[in-house]
Design a protein around this motif. Structure first.
Motif, PDB file in Angstrom:
ATOM      1  N   GLN A 125       0.827  -1.205   0.000  1.00  0.00           N
ATOM      2  CA  GLN A 125       0.000   0.000   0.000  1.00  0.00           C
ATOM      3  C   GLN A 125       0.863   1.257   0.000  1.00  0.00           C
ATOM      4  O   GLN A 125       0.559   2.229  -0.702  1.00  0.00           O
ATOM      5  CB  GLN A 125      -0.924  -0.013   1.218  1.00  0.00           C
ATOM      6  N   ASP A 126       1.955   1.234   0.794  1.00  0.00           N
ATOM      7  CA  ASP A 126       2.851   2.396   0.819  1.00  0.00           C
ATOM      8  C   ASP A 126       3.479   2.627  -0.550  1.00  0.00           C
ATOM      9  O   ASP A 126       3.621   3.779  -0.996  1.00  0.00           O
ATOM     10  CB  ASP A 126       3.946   2.189   1.871  1.00  0.00           C
ATOM     11  N   ILE A 127       3.874   1.536  -1.208  1.00  0.00           N
ATOM     12  CA  ILE A 127       4.473   1.672  -2.540  1.00  0.00           C
ATOM     13  C   ILE A 127       3.463   2.263  -3.515  1.00  0.00           C
ATOM     14  O   ILE A 127       3.787   3.153  -4.312  1.00  0.00           O
ATOM     15  CB  ILE A 127       4.983   0.305  -3.031  1.00  0.00           C
ATOM     16  N   ALA A 128       2.224   1.760  -3.446  1.00  0.00           N
ATOM     17  CA  ALA A 128       1.197   2.276  -4.354  1.00  0.00           C
ATOM     18  C   ALA A 128       0.916   3.756  -4.104  1.00  0.00           C
ATOM     19  O   ALA A 128       0.616   4.507  -5.036  1.00  0.00           O
ATOM     20  CB  ALA A 128      -0.091   1.461  -4.197  1.00  0.00           C
ATOM     21  N   ILE A 129       1.051   4.187  -2.840  1.00  0.00           N
ATOM     22  CA  ILE A 129       0.755   5.582  -2.506  1.00  0.00           C
ATOM     23  C   ILE A 129       1.922   6.498  -2.867  1.00  0.00           C
ATOM     24  O   ILE A 129       1.744   7.563  -3.472  1.00  0.00           O
ATOM     25  CB  ILE A 129       0.417   5.703  -1.004  1.00  0.00           C
ATOM     26  N   TYR A 130       3.138   6.067  -2.496  1.00  0.00           N
ATOM     27  CA  TYR A 130       4.284   6.976  -2.587  1.00  0.00           C
ATOM     28  C   TYR A 130       5.127   6.803  -3.848  1.00  0.00           C
ATOM     29  O   TYR A 130       5.946   7.675  -4.144  1.00  0.00           O
ATOM     30  CB  TYR A 130       5.189   6.794  -1.362  1.00  0.00           C
TER      31      TYR A 130
ATOM     32  N   VAL B 163       8.748   8.777  -8.147  1.00  0.00           N
ATOM     33  CA  VAL B 163       9.139   8.868  -9.560  1.00  0.00           C
ATOM     34  C   VAL B 163       9.152  10.324 -10.012  1.00  0.00           C
ATOM     35  O   VAL B 163      10.040  10.757 -10.762  1.00  0.00           O
ATOM     36  CB  VAL B 163       8.180   8.021 -10.422  1.00  0.00           C
ATOM     37  N   GLU B 164       8.186  11.093  -9.530  1.00  0.00           N
ATOM     38  CA  GLU B 164       8.131  12.513  -9.892  1.00  0.00           C
ATOM     39  C   GLU B 164       9.355  13.264  -9.369  1.00  0.00           C
ATOM     40  O   GLU B 164       9.968  14.062 -10.098  1.00  0.00           O
ATOM     41  CB  GLU B 164       6.855  13.130  -9.325  1.00  0.00           C
ATOM     42  N   LEU B 165       9.725  13.013  -8.117  1.00  0.00           N
ATOM     43  CA  LEU B 165      10.899  13.678  -7.548  1.00  0.00           C
ATOM     44  C   LEU B 165      12.182  13.216  -8.230  1.00  0.00           C
ATOM     45  O   LEU B 165      13.120  14.004  -8.408  1.00  0.00           O
ATOM     46  CB  LEU B 165      10.975  13.401  -6.042  1.00  0.00           C
ATOM     47  N   GLN B 166      12.218  11.947  -8.609  1.00  0.00           N
ATOM     48  CA  GLN B 166      13.397  11.440  -9.309  1.00  0.00           C
ATOM     49  C   GLN B 166      13.531  12.087 -10.681  1.00  0.00           C
ATOM     50  O   GLN B 166      14.632  12.462 -11.101  1.00  0.00           O
ATOM     51  CB  GLN B 166      13.297   9.918  -9.434  1.00  0.00           C
ATOM     52  N   ALA B 167      12.399  12.221 -11.384  1.00  0.00           N
ATOM     53  CA  ALA B 167      12.439  12.869 -12.693  1.00  0.00           C
ATOM     54  C   ALA B 167      12.778  14.351 -12.569  1.00  0.00           C
ATOM     55  O   ALA B 167      13.391  14.935 -13.471  1.00  0.00           O
ATOM     56  CB  ALA B 167      11.091  12.699 -13.395  1.00  0.00           C
TER      57      ALA B 167
END
Length: 222
Positions: free
Chosen positions: A84-89, A94-98
């Motif tokens: 659930q944490d993976i699905a949420i965060y 990915v946005e911060l990494q990009a």
């Protein structure tokens, strides 16, 4: 005659005395039942002890099975919680990494962005100096897990025509990475107001580009 008559009576008395059972004879009579009773009691005690031991073993086995089942249920709940944490965060990660916050810093992207903005915004000049990257230390601890926040300080000097050029430059540069503006000073030059292609303003700013990277292992760690 009297003497002869007395002897048979005395013999009969002695015969009667020898035929009467003694305590040893009675003990011999009850010895076998007593041994049988003792054996029965011993067997009963052994059976009771075995039943108690078997019950204790079963209780221990049930307790161990319950513990294993509880541990498995806990691991399953942890896995579900992590999913659930993976699905949420993950989308935010990915946005911060990009956006350049997570991972290695990309100085080439910063430099290319400065050159591109200078041409697009028609800035008179743009010069910069980037200091070596350093780990940032905070007064209060931050829970970053296995990551470490690092910063690279950039000092930039811009030749501007209008005040808004500085704000446009900063907004456009945010597409190349995450940074904070530590300070910024602007002053007018001696160029005439009607001059063309000459900087009427100069801006000196200090930017701190931020990145989150894997924390360096402690000394002595494998």
């Amino acid at each position: 005659m009297d003497t002869m008559m007395a002897k048979p009576n005395s013999l009969r008395g002695r015969q009667a005395d020898t035929s009467a059972p003694t305590w040893r004879d009675e003990l011999a009579l009850v010895a076998a039942p007593a041994r049988l009773c003792a054996g029965v009691l011993l067997v009963s005690a052994l059976l009771a002890g075995a039943a108690s031991w078997h019950g204790a073993q079963q209780a221990a086995a049930l307790a161990q099975a319950a513990q294993v089942r509880g541990a498995a249920a806990g691991r399953y709940q942890n896995v579900e919680s992590e999913k659930q944490d993976i699905a949420i965060y993950q989308p935010r990660f990915v946005e911060l990494q990009a956006g350049g916050l997570i991972g290695d810093e990309n100085r080439l992207a910063w430099i290319e962005a400065i050159k591109s903005i200078q041409g697009t915004r028609r800035l008179v000049s743009a010069s910069y100096d980037i200091e070596p990257q350093q780990a940032l230390v905070f007064a209060a601890p931050m829970a970053l897990g296995d990551y470490q926040l690092r910063g690279s300080r950039m000092r930039i000097e811009l030749g501007l025509v209008h005040e808004l050029d500085l704000f446009h430059f900063i907004d456009d540069l945010r597409g190349a990475g995450r940074f904070t503006v530590q300070d910024c000073n602007m002053k007018r030059t001696d160029a005439p107001a009607e001059s063309i292609g000459v900087a009427r303003l100069t801006a000196n700013c200090t930017l701190l580009f931020l990145t989150l990277g894997n924390a360096a292992p402690a000394k002595g760690a494998p």
